[in-house]
Design a protein around this motif. Structure first.
Motif, mmCIF file in Angstrom:
data_model
loop_
_atom_site.group_PDB
_atom_site.id
_atom_site.type_symbol
_atom_site.label_atom_id
_atom_site.label_comp_id
_atom_site.label_asym_id
_atom_site.label_seq_id
_atom_site.Cartn_x
_atom_site.Cartn_y
_atom_site.Cartn_z
ATOM 1 N N GLY A 23 0.944 -1.333 0.019
ATOM 2 C CA GLY A 23 0.092 0.023 -0.044
ATOM 3 C C GLY A 23 1.014 1.062 -0.083
ATOM 4 O O GLY A 23 1.895 1.131 -0.318
ATOM 5 N N VAL A 24 0.339 2.249 0.667
ATOM 6 C CA VAL A 24 1.149 3.767 0.520
ATOM 7 C C VAL A 24 0.680 4.629 1.659
ATOM 8 O O VAL A 24 -0.381 4.462 2.378
ATOM 9 C CB VAL A 24 0.405 4.368 -0.683
ATOM 10 C CG1 VAL A 24 0.936 3.929 -1.923
ATOM 11 C CG2 VAL A 24 -1.051 4.369 -0.818
ATOM 12 N N LEU A 25 1.613 5.399 1.894
ATOM 13 C CA LEU A 25 1.406 6.279 3.134
ATOM 14 C C LEU A 25 1.775 7.843 2.719
ATOM 15 O O LEU A 25 2.534 7.889 1.661
ATOM 16 C CB LEU A 25 1.932 5.715 4.202
ATOM 17 C CG LEU A 25 3.764 5.881 4.414
ATOM 18 C CD1 LEU A 25 4.345 7.243 4.378
ATOM 19 C CD2 LEU A 25 3.997 4.937 5.587
ATOM 20 N N PRO A 46 -8.397 1.730 0.484
ATOM 21 C CA PRO A 46 -9.167 2.072 1.545
ATOM 22 C C PRO A 46 -8.637 1.328 2.818
ATOM 23 O O PRO A 46 -8.609 1.914 3.803
ATOM 24 C CB PRO A 46 -10.725 1.639 1.281
ATOM 25 C CG PRO A 46 -10.702 1.459 -0.051
ATOM 26 C CD PRO A 46 -9.330 1.356 -0.550
ATOM 27 N N ASP A 47 -8.061 0.040 2.682
ATOM 28 C CA ASP A 47 -7.577 -0.483 3.890
ATOM 29 C C ASP A 47 -5.910 -0.573 4.018
ATOM 30 O O ASP A 47 -5.507 -1.155 5.109
ATOM 31 C CB ASP A 47 -8.132 -2.002 3.584
ATOM 32 C CG ASP A 47 -9.558 -2.348 3.888
ATOM 33 O OD1 ASP A 47 -10.171 -1.350 4.705
ATOM 34 O OD2 ASP A 47 -9.853 -3.106 3.239
ATOM 35 N N ASP A 48 -5.367 -0.067 3.045
ATOM 36 C CA ASP A 48 -3.857 -0.209 2.888
ATOM 37 C C ASP A 48 -3.160 1.104 2.499
ATOM 38 O O ASP A 48 -2.131 1.467 1.624
ATOM 39 C CB ASP A 48 -3.395 -1.269 1.978
ATOM 40 C CG ASP A 48 -3.541 -2.525 2.468
ATOM 41 O OD1 ASP A 48 -2.892 -2.870 3.633
ATOM 42 O OD2 ASP A 48 -4.279 -3.420 1.907
ATOM 43 N N LEU A 124 8.846 8.751 7.949
ATOM 44 C CA LEU A 124 7.970 8.107 6.988
ATOM 45 C C LEU A 124 8.269 6.807 6.325
ATOM 46 O O LEU A 124 7.597 5.987 6.282
ATOM 47 C CB LEU A 124 7.520 9.133 5.897
ATOM 48 C CG LEU A 124 6.789 10.302 6.515
ATOM 49 C CD1 LEU A 124 6.573 11.182 5.129
ATOM 50 C CD2 LEU A 124 5.305 9.942 6.946
ATOM 51 N N TYR A 125 9.699 6.801 5.971
ATOM 52 C CA TYR A 125 10.397 5.689 5.619
ATOM 53 C C TYR A 125 10.611 4.385 6.684
ATOM 54 O O TYR A 125 10.377 3.447 6.136
ATOM 55 C CB TYR A 125 11.443 5.779 4.761
ATOM 56 C CG TYR A 125 11.550 6.256 3.496
ATOM 57 C CD1 TYR A 125 11.361 5.335 2.487
ATOM 58 C CD2 TYR A 125 11.552 7.450 2.819
ATOM 59 C CE1 TYR A 125 11.130 5.651 1.062
ATOM 60 C CE2 TYR A 125 11.221 7.777 1.430
ATOM 61 C CZ TYR A 125 11.179 7.082 0.606
ATOM 62 O OH TYR A 125 10.849 7.120 -0.476
ATOM 63 N N THR A 126 10.697 4.829 7.780
ATOM 64 C CA THR A 126 10.752 3.836 8.764
ATOM 65 C C THR A 126 9.585 3.291 8.952
ATOM 66 O O THR A 126 9.320 1.765 9.054
ATOM 67 C CB THR A 126 11.083 4.299 10.274
ATOM 68 O OG1 THR A 126 12.294 5.146 9.969
ATOM 69 C CG2 THR A 126 11.176 3.330 11.408
ATOM 70 N N ILE A 127 8.153 4.060 8.953
ATOM 71 C CA ILE A 127 6.999 3.534 9.145
ATOM 72 C C ILE A 127 6.670 2.676 7.732
ATOM 73 O O ILE A 127 6.134 1.389 7.914
ATOM 74 C CB ILE A 127 5.914 4.490 9.373
ATOM 75 C CG1 ILE A 127 6.310 5.361 10.678
ATOM 76 C CG2 ILE A 127 4.368 4.058 9.293
ATOM 77 C CD1 ILE A 127 5.444 6.646 10.887
ATOM 78 N N ALA A 128 7.007 3.289 6.801
ATOM 79 C CA ALA A 128 6.872 2.368 5.561
ATOM 80 C C ALA A 128 7.368 1.145 5.417
ATOM 81 O O ALA A 128 6.818 0.195 4.609
ATOM 82 C CB ALA A 128 7.202 3.335 4.279
ATOM 83 N N ALA A 129 8.550 0.975 5.946
ATOM 84 C CA ALA A 129 9.415 -0.150 5.968
ATOM 85 C C ALA A 129 8.355 -1.514 6.543
ATOM 86 O O ALA A 129 8.339 -2.396 6.395
ATOM 87 C CB ALA A 129 10.677 -0.085 6.533
ATOM 88 N N HIS A 130 7.807 -0.864 7.629
ATOM 89 C CA HIS A 130 7.195 -1.737 8.607
ATOM 90 C C HIS A 130 5.801 -2.363 8.101
ATOM 91 O O HIS A 130 5.458 -3.378 8.005
ATOM 92 C CB HIS A 130 6.714 -1.186 10.014
ATOM 93 C CG HIS A 130 7.862 -1.141 10.935
ATOM 94 N ND1 HIS A 130 8.316 -2.261 11.734
ATOM 95 C CD2 HIS A 130 8.765 -0.303 11.282
ATOM 96 C CE1 HIS A 130 9.108 -1.879 12.581
ATOM 97 N NE2 HIS A 130 9.513 -0.769 12.443
ATOM 98 N N TYR A 131 5.240 -1.647 7.200
ATOM 99 C CA TYR A 131 3.870 -1.877 6.747
ATOM 100 C C TYR A 131 4.202 -2.270 5.135
ATOM 101 O O TYR A 131 3.229 -2.916 4.502
ATOM 102 C CB TYR A 131 2.826 -0.546 6.518
ATOM 103 C CG TYR A 131 2.393 -0.505 7.637
ATOM 104 C CD1 TYR A 131 1.048 -0.820 8.188
ATOM 105 C CD2 TYR A 131 2.895 0.848 8.358
ATOM 106 C CE1 TYR A 131 0.582 -0.531 9.489
ATOM 107 C CE2 TYR A 131 2.171 1.068 9.938
ATOM 108 C CZ TYR A 131 1.140 0.455 10.018
ATOM 109 O OH TYR A 131 0.523 0.549 11.080
#
Length: 248
Positions: A23-25, A46-48, A124-131
């Protein structure tokens, strides 16, 4: 407008599929561009999709607007307060510079502001890596052309869905998507320091930059500002300059 939004949503789907991610953030600042991106990515996933609010000595009104963006878009939300992190990090860097007689007071404000943008990008990239998400940028055509973004800060992203749309077009997309009127009409600001506004810092208006990009006539002084900023920020829009060997 429906066709435009559908095309962007389809492009977001293709970008995620090509990257093999979930997904995306986006970082939600409370401004127009991030509000539009938040609505777009929530519509696509919607969910990701995730809207990340990153307060850092921020204007309370901007944080209130950011919260309202996540509510109006329905996007999943996370808040990470970076105020203390920035204070500790910049104080440590400044102390070291002063000890080495390298501290330049006139550069202090901009250096601190750029560190804010880069701390947010790293978060943002730290969070993105987790998801396993892509980081979505918010730059529009005007900002991209004049280089009005921090290299490896808000310019450090994976994809840019709004980069070919003028500020006014982004506003029209936002209206179609249901972005709140108080966000559609607020003065653009990167929130880099108290009282900072984009247009005061740039020296011209988004309306004039939009007109320039559309091939319309604008005053010479505004054209000179735009051309000068475009030249000086060319390195921000290009890949990292590399040395090429000639002895092989």
């Amino acid at each position: 407008m429906e066709k435009t939004v559908d095309q962007i949503v389809q492009w977001l789907h293709e970008s995620v599929r090509e990257a093999g991610v979930n997904g995306v953030l986006v970082g939600v600042s409370g401004g127009l561009d991030s509000a539009v991106v938040a609505h777009l990515i929530q519509r696509a996933f919607p969910d990701d999709s995730l809207g990340v609010i990153l307060p850092l000595n921020s204007n309370p009104e901007d944080m209130d607007h950011a919260k309202k963006v996540t509510e109006s878009s329905g996007i999943n939300e996370m808040t990470v307060d970076l105020t203390e992190t920035h204070q500790m990090m910049y104080a440590s860097i400044s102390d070291e510079l002063k000890q080495n007689n390298s501290f330049e007071q006139e550069n202090d404000q901009l250096a601190g502001a750029n560190l804010r943008a880069r701390l947010r990008m790293s978060t943002l990239y730290t969070i993105a890596a987790h998801y396993n998400y892509l980081v979505v940028g918010t730059d529009n055509a005007a900002e991209w052309h004049i280089g009005y973004f921090t290299k490896y800060g808000d310019g450090g992203v994976d994809i840019l869905p709004l980069v070919e749309f003028t500020k006014q077009e982004v506003r029209e997309i936002g209206k179609y998507l249901g972005v709140r009127d108080d966000i559609l009409t607020k003065k653009p600001s990167a929130g880099l320091w108290e009282g900072q506004t984009d247009e005061a810092e740039i020296g011209t208006t988004y309306d004039k930059i939009d007109a320039y990009l559309e091939g319309k006539e604008i005053p010479d002084k505004d054209r000179e500002i735009i051309d000068s900023m475009h030249r000086r920020t060319a390195h921000k829009r290009e890949p990292v300059k590399q040395f090429h060997r000639t002895d092989k």
